[in-house]
Design a protein around this motif. Structure first.
Motif, PDB file in Angstrom:
ATOM      1  N   ILE A   1      31.522 -15.779 -21.689  1.00 56.86           N
ATOM      2  CA  ILE A   1      31.577 -17.632 -22.239  1.00 56.86           C
ATOM      3  C   ILE A   1      29.767 -17.857 -21.622  1.00 56.86           C
ATOM      4  CG2 ILE A   1      32.627 -20.044 -21.850  1.00 56.86           C
ATOM      5  CD1 ILE A   1      35.188 -17.857 -20.942  1.00 56.86           C
TER       6      ILE A   1
ATOM      7  N   ALA B   1      35.105 -15.119 -27.733  1.00 52.44           N
ATOM      8  CA  ALA B   1      33.354 -15.901 -27.586  1.00 52.44           C
ATOM      9  C   ALA B   1      32.353 -15.607 -27.675  1.00 52.44           C
ATOM     10  CB  ALA B   1      33.279 -15.738 -26.287  1.00 52.44           C
TER      11      ALA B   1
ATOM     12  N   ASP C   1      39.341 -19.673 -16.294  1.00 50.75           N
ATOM     13  CA  ASP C   1      37.883 -19.893 -16.866  1.00 50.75           C
ATOM     14  C   ASP C   1      38.367 -22.023 -17.665  1.00 50.75           C
ATOM     15  OD1 ASP C   1      36.805 -17.597 -15.357  1.00 50.75           O
ATOM     16  OD2 ASP C   1      37.644 -16.653 -17.625  1.00 50.75           O
TER      17      ASP C   1
ATOM     18  N   TYR D   1      35.420 -23.932 -17.795  1.00 43.35           N
ATOM     19  CA  TYR D   1      35.303 -23.926 -18.891  1.00 43.35           C
ATOM     20  C   TYR D   1      35.278 -25.216 -20.097  1.00 43.35           C
ATOM     21  CZ  TYR D   1      32.369 -20.633 -16.548  1.00 43.35           C
ATOM     22  OH  TYR D   1      31.284 -19.814 -15.498  1.00 43.35           O
TER      23      TYR D   1
ATOM     24  N   ILE E   1      39.054 -23.352 -24.829  1.00 44.29           N
ATOM     25  CA  ILE E   1      37.576 -22.599 -25.441  1.00 44.29           C
ATOM     26  C   ILE E   1      38.295 -22.273 -27.123  1.00 44.29           C
ATOM     27  CG2 ILE E   1      36.455 -20.940 -25.901  1.00 44.29           C
ATOM     28  CD1 ILE E   1      35.707 -21.834 -23.362  1.00 44.29           C
TER      29      ILE E   1
END
Ligand SMILES: [Zn+2]
Length: 457
Positions: free
Chosen positions: A176, A258, A314, A318, A321
């Motif tokens: 990532i 990713a 994560d 972030y 995703i």
């Protein structure tokens, strides 16, 4: 010391004790063993010990009697035929010994297949794979996949050794952060690998200062390799240099998504990249062996707790995703995601190449919708395909439900038993290498179980 325990050569080591016993007496002994291993709550947290028994290649009559009767006792099950949880039975497959009809233990291989199709055990380890072959039939596994074999500081054996510590790295996080820049990815990965290697060395230094008298069972009784000459006040260093220090990894599939948008089940280039990443980690681990003169190894981590923990961290950092952090768990090691539709043979072909690199242990699964008791050919085909695709260790998964009301054994998809209406259903599944009842799973593993789809033929 923590973790599970593995008996490296159950058939060989028990054989002298049944030399003059018949099948009936041996069976009763094995039945008692299976009962004890499922009911002696002697492990921390009042759990039963996580036990694994390796067997299958010893060909003396007594050793064959041990193997046959243990597997038969496991097949019979507990009480009114409940599925045992332990021991994890690991049947060694080897050409010339049990793999082909002319082999002396072929009958035991067939028996192992039959019982595996009903009880989820035995699992199968492959002595003919490229990385196991050099050791003959001496490689042993431990239930959640661990493998302890090569040894730069002493004899390369499984007995009397173990993994001293393992640390798992979060592959998706490095992917990532790299934002599809491969150079940046390897740079970040190398930094995490450096950290893991030095952390494991630090851990080793702490452990090596313990004294023999601190570990009266393993060291005091001189069970550990090279502990024979140590006195009570000596540090255990000279013994545990024979142990392994293991770096593991989680979420290769999500890391590939990713980096490229597709995982190794979806795309050939991603598969090639996945192989390159895992090979890179192995190279770094092999270098660490030389740098520290210790047994560093690379593990395909089962990650029971971490699979949910890393992804939650994560997601906080972030956000969501797609295909990476938009679920409740990261995929186990190098596995193809459990919710990705892929035929069983194709899955075995894809995952097989990763076993080579993970010298601290590896396992691959095929999921079936029900115990293949009436289709033993399917079970055998899967095991033979694993053998052909250079796997080290593999198993077939399916649901095993048991109604404690009326003793019905099979797949019970409903809340209540269709025969007697009882809701007391014991649901046994394999998770991170071991069998367990579903009520003991953590949340992320319950989510993974729900997502698992069947692999077609
Ligand atoms: Zn019932």
């Amino acid at each position: 010391m923590h973790g599970g325990q593995s008996f490296a050569f159950f058939d060989r080591d028990m054989a002298p004790f049944v030399e003059n016993a018949g099948d009936e007496e041996t069976y009763q002994a094995m039945e008692a063993l299976v009962y004890n291993l499922n009911s002696m709550h002697s492990r921390a947290g009042a759990q039963v010990p996580f036990s694994s028994l390796n067997l299958g290649t010893e060909t003396s009559e007594a050793a064959r009697r041990v193997t046959r009767n243990l597997i038969l006792a496991y097949e019979a099950g507990l009480g009114r035929s409940e599925n045992p949880i332990f021991p994890n039975i690991i049947f060694r497959v080897k050409e010339g010994v049990n793999f082909n009809p002319e082999d002396p233990n072929y009958d035991l291989f067939k028996l192992a297949l039959r019982v595996a199709a009903k009880r989820l055990n035995p699992t199968f380890s492959f002595m003919d794979s490229s990385f196991n072959k050099e050791w003959g039939d001496q490689v042993s596994y431990m239930g959640c996949r661990s493998r302890v074999m090569a040894n730069r500081r002493g004899s390369a054996v499984t007995d009397g050794r173990g993994n001293l510590s393992f640390t798992t790295i979060n592959l998706p996080r490095a992917a990532i952060k790299a934002e599809r820049d491969m150079k940046q990815f390897y740079h970040l990965l190398d930094r995490v690998i450096d950290l893991a290697i030095s952390q494991l060395n630090h851990r080793f230094e702490v452990q090596s200062k313990l004294k023999v008298k601190d570990m009266p069972f393993v060291m005091g009784q001189k069970l550990y390799l090279n502990s024979e000459h140590l006195g009570g006040c000596d540090p255990i260093r000279d013994a545990i240099v024979n142990g392994t220090l293991t770096m593991g990894f989680i979420g290769l599939a999500e890391a590939l998504v990713a980096l490229t948008g597709r995982h190794h089940g979806q795309d050939k280039d991603s598969h090639a990249l996945g192989r390159e990443i895992v090979a890179h980690m192995r190279r770094r681990i092999d270098q660490a062996c030389g740098d520290f003169d210790l047994n560093y190894t690379l593990l395909a981590t089962p990650a029971e707790g971490l699979s949910g923990r890393f992804i939650a961290m994560d997601r906080r950092e972030y956000g969501i995703i797609p295909g990476v952090t938009d679920k409740e768990y990261y995929t186990n090691s190098f596995h193809v995601p459990v919710d990705y539709p892929i035929p069983s043979f194709e899955k075995i072909g894809l995952e097989g190449v990763y076993h080579t690199y993970c010298n601290a242990g590896h396992i691959s699964y095929v999921e079936m919708d029900a115990p293949p008791v009436h289709n033993p050919e399917a079970m055998e085909a899967v095991v033979r395909h694993m053998h052909k695709n250079d796997m080290g260790y593999g198993a077939v998964n399916f649901p095993v439900d048991f109604c404690t009301g009326c003793s019905t054994l099979g797949v019970i998809n409903e809340e209540a038993c269709p025969s007697c209406g009882s809701t007391a259903i014991r649901r046994v599944r394999r998770i991170t290498g071991y069998l367990s009842t579903v009520d003991r799973f953590n949340d992320s593993k319950v989510a993974e179980l729900k997502d698992r789809i069947i692999h077609d033929f």
